[in-house]
Write a protein that holds these residues in place. Structure first.
Motif, PDB file in Angstrom:
ATOM      1  N   ALA A 265       1.925 -24.771 -22.956  1.00 15.84           N
ATOM      2  CA  ALA A 265       2.196 -24.680 -24.392  1.00 15.84           C
ATOM      3  C   ALA A 265       3.630 -25.086 -24.704  1.00 15.84           C
ATOM      4  CB  ALA A 265       1.937 -23.249 -24.875  1.00 15.84           C
ATOM      5  N   ARG A 266       4.566 -24.650 -23.849  1.00 13.83           N
ATOM      6  CA  ARG A 266       5.973 -25.023 -24.058  1.00 13.83           C
ATOM      7  C   ARG A 266       6.162 -26.520 -23.906  1.00 13.83           C
ATOM      8  NH1 ARG A 266       9.110 -20.491 -20.393  1.00 13.83           N
ATOM      9  NH2 ARG A 266       8.527 -18.631 -21.607  1.00 13.83           N
ATOM     10  N   SER A 267       5.512 -27.076 -22.886  1.00 10.99           N
ATOM     11  CA  SER A 267       5.638 -28.526 -22.654  1.00 10.99           C
ATOM     12  C   SER A 267       5.062 -29.311 -23.819  1.00 10.99           C
ATOM     13  CB  SER A 267       4.917 -28.911 -21.354  1.00 10.99           C
ATOM     14  OG  SER A 267       5.503 -28.275 -20.250  1.00 10.99           O
TER      15      SER A 267
ATOM     16  N   ALA B 206      -2.103 -17.274 -16.814  1.00 12.71           N
ATOM     17  CA  ALA B 206      -1.462 -17.028 -18.109  1.00 12.71           C
ATOM     18  C   ALA B 206      -0.085 -17.671 -18.146  1.00 12.71           C
ATOM     19  CB  ALA B 206      -1.354 -15.522 -18.355  1.00 12.71           C
ATOM     20  N   PHE B 207       0.640 -17.555 -17.036  1.00 18.13           N
ATOM     21  CA  PHE B 207       1.967 -18.162 -16.920  1.00 18.13           C
ATOM     22  C   PHE B 207       1.858 -19.679 -17.051  1.00 18.13           C
ATOM     23  CE2 PHE B 207       5.685 -19.053 -13.855  1.00 18.13           C
ATOM     24  CZ  PHE B 207       6.595 -19.073 -14.890  1.00 18.13           C
ATOM     25  N   HIS B 208       0.823 -20.237 -16.438  1.00 16.16           N
ATOM     26  CA  HIS B 208       0.612 -21.675 -16.505  1.00 16.16           C
ATOM     27  C   HIS B 208       0.315 -22.125 -17.936  1.00 16.16           C
ATOM     28  CE1 HIS B 208      -2.171 -25.301 -15.827  1.00 16.16           C
ATOM     29  NE2 HIS B 208      -0.944 -25.715 -15.669  1.00 16.16           N
TER      30      HIS B 208
ATOM     31  N   ARG C  83       0.790 -35.199 -25.827  1.00 16.40           N
ATOM     32  CA  ARG C  83       0.210 -33.877 -25.613  1.00 16.40           C
ATOM     33  C   ARG C  83      -0.172 -33.709 -24.135  1.00 16.40           C
ATOM     34  NH1 ARG C  83       0.806 -30.065 -29.699  1.00 16.40           N
ATOM     35  NH2 ARG C  83       0.757 -31.165 -31.692  1.00 16.40           N
ATOM     36  N   CYS C  84       0.015 -32.492 -23.631  1.00 16.05           N
ATOM     37  CA  CYS C  84      -0.451 -32.195 -22.274  1.00 16.05           C
ATOM     38  C   CYS C  84      -1.932 -31.876 -22.334  1.00 16.05           C
ATOM     39  CB  CYS C  84       0.324 -31.002 -21.691  1.00 16.05           C
ATOM     40  SG  CYS C  84      -0.282 -30.480 -20.061  1.00 16.05           S
TER      41      CYS C  84
END
Length: 286
Positions: free
Chosen positions: A49-51, A42-44, A61-62
């Motif tokens: 999403a932030r990146s 979830a942290f990942h 886009r990542c």
């Protein structure tokens, strides 16, 4: 022979306490691995999403396929190559909870108390702890598990650990190989596997400490000798830990060789210095 050796070990109260505490940490780890793994993922996803949000103005886009390696920064020494919580030992998992801000909702004092107990357990010179220590340890573990009341595995672990720490684990050789106090949950083979895993972790701790120091102290040699003497008297464990002991022996020989080389180099330098001083003195006399 194996049963007699096991009986001798487990009928020593302080050693039995050491194994019980170690087994409790294994149960704690198993109970929290799924939760930790889900939280790390979830942290990942949050980081991805932030990146993506930061890169979106430029149209980049990542893909979301990158590996969440940030958690490795929270691993204790020797654990930096761990790929996920399912590969963590109790020490690595507890350090993840302690240092990663994502787990700040967990009472950090409770985490640190268990970390302290775990370190005391692994650094016990003779692999023995008192009954009073074990009782305090059990309280700290149970206190930590109250932080995970929403996790079914954690609540099951609370019951199992409570039962484990209050069990007798007496072994009577003439009566067979069943251990008293666990209602058939564990047999001698399972206990020996737990012992081997704990001693393997202890050997790993010694190796890491020695490598960090880059030298072999008298205290380190005593630690190693205690484990060697213990294994020499318990052949069932000795057989399963041959590779770990050999790795430690190789490290000892390597550092001893470096120490001898350094000593010889210093002696040569001292001799050259003495010779230079002698020549200088002769020049002055002339």
């Amino acid at each position: 022979m194996a049963l007699a050796e096991l009986a001798s070990r487990l009928n020593c109260a302080e050693y039995k306490n050491w194994v019980k505490a170690g087994h409790s940490l294994l149960l704690l780890r198993a109970a929290l691995q799924r939760f930790a793994g889900e939280q790390v993922q979830a942290f990942h996803r949050e980081l991805v999403a932030r990146s993506s949000a930061r890169l979106s103005p430029s149209g980049l886009r990542c893909s979301g396929r990158c590996t969440p390696r940030g958690k490795q920064a929270y691993m204790p020494r020797g654990k930096a190559d761990i790929c996920g919580p399912d590969k963590c030992d109790a020490s690595a998992l507890l350090n993840l909870f302690n240092f990663c801000d994502h787990f700040s909702n967990i009472d950090q004092k409770k985490v640190r108390e268990v970390i302290k107990c775990r370190n005391e357990l692994m650094h016990s010179s003779d692999m023995k702890v008192s009954s009073s220590w074990l009782k305090e340890f059990g309280n700290h573990v149970q206190n930590l598990l109250t932080e995970f009341q929403h996790i079914p595995e954690a609540q099951m672990a609370r019951t199992r650990i409570e039962k484990l720490l209050s069990s007798d684990w007496a072994v009577h050789v003439p009566g067979g190989d069943q251990l008293d106090g666990l209602e058939g949950e564990m047999n001698r083979s399972q206990i020996s596997e737990i012992e081997a895993e704990l001693i393997k972790e202890r050997l790993h701790e010694i190796s890491l400490l020695v490598e960090e120091q880059g030298m072999m102290s008298e205290e380190d040699l005593n630690r190693i000798q205690i484990v060697k003497d213990f294994l020499n008297g318990n052949h069932d464990l000795q057989r399963s830990l041959q590779a770990e002991m050999q790795n430690l022996e190789d490290l000892v020989q390597k550092l001893y060789g470096q120490k001898q080389s350094t000593k010889e180099t210093q002696e040569v330098n001292d001799e050259e210095t003495d010779e230079d001083c002698h020549l200088e003195k002769r020049k002055r006399t002339i």
